[in-house]
Design a protein around this motif. Structure first.
Motif, PDB file in Angstrom:
ATOM      1  N   GLU A  39       1.178  -0.747  -0.159  1.00  0.00           N
ATOM      2  CA  GLU A  39      -0.174   0.036  -0.346  1.00  0.00           C
ATOM      3  C   GLU A  39       0.626   1.409  -0.313  1.00  0.00           C
ATOM      4  OE1 GLU A  39      -3.280   0.020  -0.128  1.00  0.00           O
ATOM      5  OE2 GLU A  39      -3.043  -1.694  -0.631  1.00  0.00           O
ATOM      6  N   PRO A  40       0.655   1.960  -0.693  1.00  0.00           N
ATOM      7  CA  PRO A  40       1.287   3.311  -0.914  1.00  0.00           C
ATOM      8  C   PRO A  40       1.374   3.966   1.003  1.00  0.00           C
ATOM      9  CG  PRO A  40      -0.660   3.815  -2.001  1.00  0.00           C
ATOM     10  CD  PRO A  40      -0.843   2.466  -1.466  1.00  0.00           C
TER      11      PRO A  40
ATOM     12  N   SER B  41       4.343   1.030   8.925  1.00  0.00           N
ATOM     13  CA  SER B  41       2.982   1.034   8.057  1.00  0.00           C
ATOM     14  C   SER B  41       2.506   2.723   7.463  1.00  0.00           C
ATOM     15  CB  SER B  41       1.955   0.492   8.372  1.00  0.00           C
ATOM     16  OG  SER B  41       0.935   0.975   9.603  1.00  0.00           O
TER      17      SER B  41
ATOM     18  N   GLN C 161       0.249   3.423   8.643  1.00  0.00           N
ATOM     19  CA  GLN C 161      -1.423   4.056   8.550  1.00  0.00           C
ATOM     20  C   GLN C 161      -2.302   4.866   8.865  1.00  0.00           C
ATOM     21  OE1 GLN C 161      -3.226   1.152   6.798  1.00  0.00           O
ATOM     22  NE2 GLN C 161      -4.950   1.788   7.585  1.00  0.00           N
TER      23      GLN C 161
ATOM     24  N   ARG D 177      -2.566   7.197   6.365  1.00  0.00           N
ATOM     25  CA  ARG D 177      -3.637   6.171   5.366  1.00  0.00           C
ATOM     26  C   ARG D 177      -5.177   6.486   5.519  1.00  0.00           C
ATOM     27  NH1 ARG D 177      -0.033   2.236   4.189  1.00  0.00           N
ATOM     28  NH2 ARG D 177      -1.342   0.848   5.103  1.00  0.00           N
ATOM     29  N   ASP D 178      -5.714   6.388   6.859  1.00  0.00           N
ATOM     30  CA  ASP D 178      -6.604   6.292   8.023  1.00  0.00           C
ATOM     31  C   ASP D 178      -7.209   7.812   7.578  1.00  0.00           C
ATOM     32  OD1 ASP D 178      -6.906   3.365   8.299  1.00  0.00           O
ATOM     33  OD2 ASP D 178      -6.006   3.945  10.520  1.00  0.00           O
ATOM     34  N   ARG D 179      -7.002   8.588   7.824  1.00  0.00           N
ATOM     35  CA  ARG D 179      -7.649   9.702   7.032  1.00  0.00           C
ATOM     36  C   ARG D 179      -7.507  10.333   6.432  1.00  0.00           C
ATOM     37  NH1 ARG D 179      -5.965  13.421  12.356  1.00  0.00           N
ATOM     38  NH2 ARG D 179      -7.127  15.402  11.524  1.00  0.00           N
ATOM     39  N   LEU D 180      -8.546  10.736   5.524  1.00  0.00           N
ATOM     40  CA  LEU D 180      -8.646  11.283   3.704  1.00  0.00           C
ATOM     41  C   LEU D 180      -7.695  12.422   4.042  1.00  0.00           C
ATOM     42  CD1 LEU D 180     -10.349  11.249   1.545  1.00  0.00           C
ATOM     43  CD2 LEU D 180     -12.055  12.214   1.719  1.00  0.00           C
TER      44      LEU D 180
ATOM     45  N   PHE E  30      -3.348  12.293   3.827  1.00  0.00           N
ATOM     46  CA  PHE E  30      -3.915  11.003   2.631  1.00  0.00           C
ATOM     47  C   PHE E  30      -3.034  11.756   1.304  1.00  0.00           C
ATOM     48  CE2 PHE E  30      -3.744   8.326  -0.749  1.00  0.00           C
ATOM     49  CZ  PHE E  30      -2.648   7.021  -0.428  1.00  0.00           C
ATOM     50  N   LEU E  31      -4.139  13.018   2.089  1.00  0.00           N
ATOM     51  CA  LEU E  31      -4.237  14.063   0.360  1.00  0.00           C
ATOM     52  C   LEU E  31      -3.063  14.396  -0.017  1.00  0.00           C
ATOM     53  CD1 LEU E  31      -8.306  15.124  -0.239  1.00  0.00           C
ATOM     54  CD2 LEU E  31      -7.103  13.564  -1.465  1.00  0.00           C
TER      55      LEU E  31
ATOM     56  N   SER F 213      -0.299  12.152  -0.619  1.00  0.00           N
ATOM     57  CA  SER F 213      -0.428  12.167  -1.894  1.00  0.00           C
ATOM     58  C   SER F 213       0.298  13.588  -2.460  1.00  0.00           C
ATOM     59  CB  SER F 213      -1.803  12.012  -2.360  1.00  0.00           C
ATOM     60  OG  SER F 213      -2.615  11.314  -1.915  1.00  0.00           O
TER      61      SER F 213
ATOM     62  N   SER G  78      -3.035  15.268  -8.316  1.00  0.00           N
ATOM     63  CA  SER G  78      -3.010  15.217  -6.709  1.00  0.00           C
ATOM     64  C   SER G  78      -3.526  16.682  -6.333  1.00  0.00           C
ATOM     65  CB  SER G  78      -1.648  15.015  -6.162  1.00  0.00           C
ATOM     66  OG  SER G  78      -0.688  14.882  -5.947  1.00  0.00           O
TER      67      SER G  78
ATOM     68  N   PHE H  90      -6.560  17.646  -7.379  1.00  0.00           N
ATOM     69  CA  PHE H  90      -7.706  16.666  -6.618  1.00  0.00           C
ATOM     70  C   PHE H  90      -8.123  17.082  -4.787  1.00  0.00           C
ATOM     71  CE2 PHE H  90      -8.608  12.993  -3.712  1.00  0.00           C
ATOM     72  CZ  PHE H  90      -9.905  12.687  -4.724  1.00  0.00           C
TER      73      PHE H  90
ATOM     74  N   PHE I 270     -12.200  18.966  -2.456  1.00  0.00           N
ATOM     75  CA  PHE I 270     -12.425  18.615  -1.049  1.00  0.00           C
ATOM     76  C   PHE I 270     -12.425  20.829  -0.147  1.00  0.00           C
ATOM     77  CE2 PHE I 270     -11.012  14.532  -2.070  1.00  0.00           C
ATOM     78  CZ  PHE I 270     -12.050  13.888  -2.106  1.00  0.00           C
TER      79      PHE I 270
ATOM     80  N   LEU J 271      -5.462   9.075  -6.744  1.00  0.00           N
ATOM     81  CA  LEU J 271      -4.797  10.726  -6.795  1.00  0.00           C
ATOM     82  C   LEU J 271      -4.170  10.657  -8.376  1.00  0.00           C
ATOM     83  CD1 LEU J 271      -3.386  11.640  -3.070  1.00  0.00           C
ATOM     84  CD2 LEU J 271      -6.000  12.061  -4.275  1.00  0.00           C
TER      85      LEU J 271
ATOM     86  N   THR K 251     -11.148  11.863  -9.918  1.00  0.00           N
ATOM     87  CA  THR K 251     -12.073  12.604  -9.016  1.00  0.00           C
ATOM     88  C   THR K 251     -12.602  11.821  -8.734  1.00  0.00           C
ATOM     89  OG1 THR K 251     -12.036  13.767 -10.546  1.00  0.00           O
ATOM     90  CG2 THR K 251     -10.329  14.592  -9.376  1.00  0.00           C
TER      91      THR K 251
ATOM     92  N   THR L 100      -5.810   1.642  -0.336  1.00  0.00           N
ATOM     93  CA  THR L 100      -6.052   2.846  -0.442  1.00  0.00           C
ATOM     94  C   THR L 100      -6.964   3.595  -0.730  1.00  0.00           C
ATOM     95  OG1 THR L 100      -3.559   2.245   0.250  1.00  0.00           O
ATOM     96  CG2 THR L 100      -4.283   5.068  -0.053  1.00  0.00           C
TER      97      THR L 100
ATOM     98  N   GLN M  36     -14.265   6.909   2.770  1.00  0.00           N
ATOM     99  CA  GLN M  36     -14.627   7.765   4.007  1.00  0.00           C
ATOM    100  C   GLN M  36     -14.843   8.851   3.005  1.00  0.00           C
ATOM    101  OE1 GLN M  36     -10.446   9.563   5.544  1.00  0.00           O
ATOM    102  NE2 GLN M  36      -9.320   6.677   5.750  1.00  0.00           N
TER     103      GLN M  36
ATOM    104  N   VAL N 183      -0.849  -4.983   9.843  1.00  0.00           N
ATOM    105  CA  VAL N 183      -1.709  -3.654   9.047  1.00  0.00           C
ATOM    106  C   VAL N 183      -3.534  -4.924   9.324  1.00  0.00           C
ATOM    107  CG1 VAL N 183      -2.218  -2.432   7.158  1.00  0.00           C
ATOM    108  CG2 VAL N 183      -0.286  -1.969   7.954  1.00  0.00           C
TER     109      VAL N 183
END
Lengths: 243, 197
Positions: A51-52, A79, A81, A84-87, A90-91, A94, A236, A239, A243, B112, B117, B146, B153, B185
């Motif tokens: 995973e990224p 990890s 993680q 990654r768990d919070r949008l 991660f944005l 990215s 990104s 992107f 939001f 991304l 989008t 991911t 989310q 994980v």
């Protein structure tokens, strides 16, 4: 030849039914792309290690000049993680992943860039609401690969200047401006912030409390500079604005 | 001449995922031994899919009419919607026989790097559907990676203002596997999602 190193996953691309092409930033080989067999299957031995953002110990197999060696093992060290768990976290991150993958050439080791990314991810995981980490990464990353904008003096004569010219990648003083396109006007405070972010210890960065406008000014200048150097905007980044 | 048409068939078959040249060759020669009716049935099935297949106007599943079979089925629980990334995911969930509600296909996931989008997915249609129909629960069954997580989310945020329960399918260890080989994980997610027995 089997090679082992440590790497951070920058991105993955789907390949075939269940395979992936994984782009890692590694400590010993720089940016590498590897072929991972069946990581998308439920019982894959790779688990979540592709995973990224995942920082892991990897092994890959292939000739030294192979374009796409085969990834044989990936054991997670960190990890990330929580990012990654919070949008929104991660944005933000990215953008720096895309920046790194876009600028760096493949197979050229740059341990300083690797350590910078790892340190910034560690700090971001502690508190991703701080906006400075991403700007700091952009500045230091561009500096390490030789693309940093020059704000400490005019590109021609070295004198202080506040007009940033994207095509020059530098500020130009009032005296040297002759027949040039319209510049990006920078405030002395944003130039100072740029210098501080270039030099300050990463763990002390949270002590800097810039205003929202100042951050936006520096961030916009950096994004314009990156767009000019890449000849395209970061996907990104666009992107992020959605939001 | 015959060599040419067989070669053409082999080349066409290699365009299918998971079919290499050797497999394509085996399939091509098998097709030569098939009865004419069977071979034509395969060809017709492919042409029919290309000519008639379309997206269901409600859930974006693949169908040959305005609404898909699942949306038309009166016995299904219309209060529950399971959100999946691709139409093929519906078949997998249906095979599990654990869900009797309706579906909504997003036709992808937020990505991304690839510039996908939310406006390129069927998220606004989902929001409209939840707003208009009497939906009590939306189950987010996007992929546990991911991209899938980000999509989930985003949808959770988009549905926040509507009076609907939004749930995410559980993370955990695959049945039949050994805990010794689980990565940290997956294991931490499995522990987070533990339940009383």
């Amino acid at each position: 030849m089997l090679r082992r190193t440590e790497g951070i996953v920058l991105k993955t691309a789907l390949f075939g039914e269940a395979d992936l092409i994984v782009t890692h930033l590694t400590s010993d080989f720089g940016l590498i792309k590897t072929f991972a067999k069946s990581p998308r299957k439920i019982k894959s031995r790779f688990g979540s290690s592709l995973e990224p953002l995942t920082y892991s110990k990897i092994s890959f197999w292939g000739k030294e000049d192979a374009n796409l060696p085969r990834l044989t093992q990936s054991d997670i060290i960190l990890s990330f993680q929580l990012i990654r768990d919070r949008l929104e976290c991660f944005l933000k991150v990215s953008e720096i992943l895309e920046l790194t993958a876009s600028f760096l050439p493949e197979h050229e080791a740059n341990r300083k860039v690797f350590m910078l990314l790892l340190d910034v991810l560690k700090e971001t995981e502690k508190d991703c609401t701080l906006p400075l980490h991403i700007i700091l990464y952009k500045i230091r990353f561009l500096n390490l690969i030789g693309y940093a904008p020059r704000l400490d003096g005019c590109a021609n004569c070295g004198k202080t200047g506040f007009s940033f010219y994207i095509s020059h990648g530098s500020v130009i003083c009032e005296r040297c401006i002759t027949g040039m396109d319209s510049p990006i006007k920078l405030s002395p405070a944003s130039i100072k912030l740029y210098e501080s972010l270039s030099r300050w210890d990463l763990s002390l960065i949270e002590r800097i409390k810039p205003s929202r406008n100042l951050l936006a000014e520096l961030s916009d200048m950096l994004n314009d500079h990156i767009r000019y150097r890449l000849t395209r905007p970061l996907k990104s980044g666009a992107f992020h604005k959605v939001f | 001449m015959a060599q040419g048409i067989i070669e053409n068939l082999i080349t066409e078959l290699t365009k299918l995922p998971g079919i290499g040249r050797k497999t394509a060759q085996r399939l091509a020669f098998f097709m030569l031994t098939m009865s004419e009716d069977s071979a034509k049935a395969i060809a017709k099935a492919i042409t029919d899919v290309k000519e008639k297949a379309r997206f269901c106007s409600r859930c974006f599943n693949i169908t040959d009419s305005e609404l898909c079979e699942i949306c038309r089925d009166e016995s299904r629980d219309k209060a529950n919607i399971c959100v999946v990334e691709e139409p093929s995911n519906i078949l997998v969930v249906e095979r599990a026989k654990a869900f009797n509600g309706l579906y909504h296909v997003l036709l992808g996931s937020i990505s991304l790097i690839d510039g996908i989008t939310p406006d390129k997915l069927r998220i606004s249609e989902l929001v409209e559907r939840v707003r208009g129909d009497s939906v009590s629960e939306v189950i987010l069954a996007t992929n546990p990676n991911t991209k899938g997580e980000m999509t989930a989310q985003y949808i959770k945020d988009a549905l926040k203002s509507l009076n609907v329960r939004v749930t995410r399918i559980a993370y955990g260890l695959p049945i039949g596997s050994d805990i010794e080989f689980a990565d940290e994980v997956t294991l931490s997610k499995a522990l987070e999602g533990r339940r009383e027995i």
